[in-house]
Write a protein that holds these residues in place. Sequence first.
Motif, short mmCIF file in Angstrom:
data_model
loop_
_atom_site.label_atom_id
_atom_site.label_comp_id
_atom_site.label_asym_id
_atom_site.label_seq_id
_atom_site.Cartn_x
_atom_site.Cartn_y
_atom_site.Cartn_z
N GLN A 52 -6.52 -0.59 3.32
CA GLN A 52 -7.02 -1.50 2.30
C GLN A 52 -7.95 -0.80 1.32
O GLN A 52 -7.90 -1.06 0.11
CB GLN A 52 -7.75 -2.69 2.95
CG GLN A 52 -8.09 -3.81 1.97
CD GLN A 52 -6.86 -4.37 1.28
OE1 GLN A 52 -5.90 -4.80 1.93
NE2 GLN A 52 -6.85 -4.36 -0.06
N LYS A 53 -8.78 0.10 1.82
CA LYS A 53 -9.65 0.87 0.92
C LYS A 53 -8.80 1.72 -0.02
O LYS A 53 -9.13 1.86 -1.22
CB LYS A 53 -10.60 1.76 1.72
CG LYS A 53 -11.71 1.00 2.43
CD LYS A 53 -12.65 1.96 3.15
CE LYS A 53 -13.79 1.22 3.84
NZ LYS A 53 -14.70 2.16 4.55
N GLY A 54 -7.73 2.27 0.51
CA GLY A 54 -6.83 3.05 -0.32
C GLY A 54 -6.18 2.21 -1.40
O GLY A 54 -6.11 2.60 -2.57
N ILE A 55 -5.73 1.03 -1.02
CA ILE A 55 -5.11 0.11 -1.97
C ILE A 55 -6.08 -0.25 -3.09
O ILE A 55 -5.73 -0.22 -4.28
CB ILE A 55 -4.64 -1.18 -1.25
CG1 ILE A 55 -3.42 -0.86 -0.37
CG2 ILE A 55 -4.30 -2.28 -2.24
CD1 ILE A 55 -3.06 -1.98 0.60
N ASP A 56 -7.31 -0.58 -2.71
CA ASP A 56 -8.30 -1.00 -3.71
C ASP A 56 -8.55 0.09 -4.75
O ASP A 56 -8.63 -0.19 -5.95
CB ASP A 56 -9.61 -1.37 -3.02
CG ASP A 56 -9.48 -2.63 -2.16
OD1 ASP A 56 -8.51 -3.39 -2.37
OD2 ASP A 56 -10.33 -2.83 -1.27
N LEU A 57 -8.68 1.33 -4.31
CA LEU A 57 -8.95 2.42 -5.25
C LEU A 57 -7.72 2.77 -6.08
O LEU A 57 -7.83 3.04 -7.29
CB LEU A 57 -9.43 3.66 -4.50
CG LEU A 57 -10.92 3.66 -4.17
CD1 LEU A 57 -11.27 4.80 -3.22
CD2 LEU A 57 -11.76 3.77 -5.44
N LEU A 58 -6.56 2.74 -5.48
CA LEU A 58 -5.34 3.03 -6.23
C LEU A 58 -5.07 1.98 -7.30
O LEU A 58 -4.52 2.30 -8.36
CB LEU A 58 -4.15 3.13 -5.27
CG LEU A 58 -4.14 4.39 -4.39
CD1 LEU A 58 -3.13 4.24 -3.26
CD2 LEU A 58 -3.83 5.63 -5.22
#
Length: 233
Positions: free
Chosen positions: A129-135
């Motif tokens: 989820q952290k990856g999704i948010d930054l991407l």
Amino acid sequence: MAENKPHTKHPAASAKNEDFDLQATADRAQDFYTRNKNVINIAVLAVVVIVGGYFGYTRFVKAPNEKKAQEAIFTAQNLFAVDSFKLALNGDGNNYGFLQVIDKYGGTKAGNLAKYSAGVCYVKLGEYQKGIDLLKEFSSGDLVVKSMANGLIGDAYMELNKADDAISYYKKAGADDNELLSPMYLFRAGLALEKSNKPKDAIAIYEQIKQKYPLSTEGGQMDKYLARLGVVK
């Protein structure tokens, strides 16, 4: 009896009348300025300040920040290149990681790139989820990088068992008509559709890959995937 001739204006008279009209217009303009000069002068000054401020900001603030951000991200990029994702994210104690670059230089080009790289790091580390948010925060005019970002978001959603969201982003990743990336991400969309028990939609994707990208690795395999869904040609 003398014949009455139509009265014709002499060219000089016409020109003179035109001059009078021009003069009248100039007089009106001058009168308007005299009555409103304070407002006009303030408006002109505001434009000068805004334009001057923009160029001043670009030269004395933005450009130096871009240079500092590029220097700050250098070590993180090197760590990223050798798969040291935790260090690339958080820094090594002496140099910034991507997260610090984003925090301090988020509005720069290097800061924007750091969002993409940090997003990749988080996905690689299983923090989807952290990856999704930054991407999702990352933006790019480069269609290849944009497709890769959307495809990675799709992968992260699949890991979170959010197939519908994954399918949406796989389709976005495959929409830019790249001979290499488009069939790969569309294929992932098809597999996700199968997993979601949507065989008709999967068939449509597989047929699209077969017709549009027949020379790709995925395109050469589509008959097999279509056959297992009952489509034999």
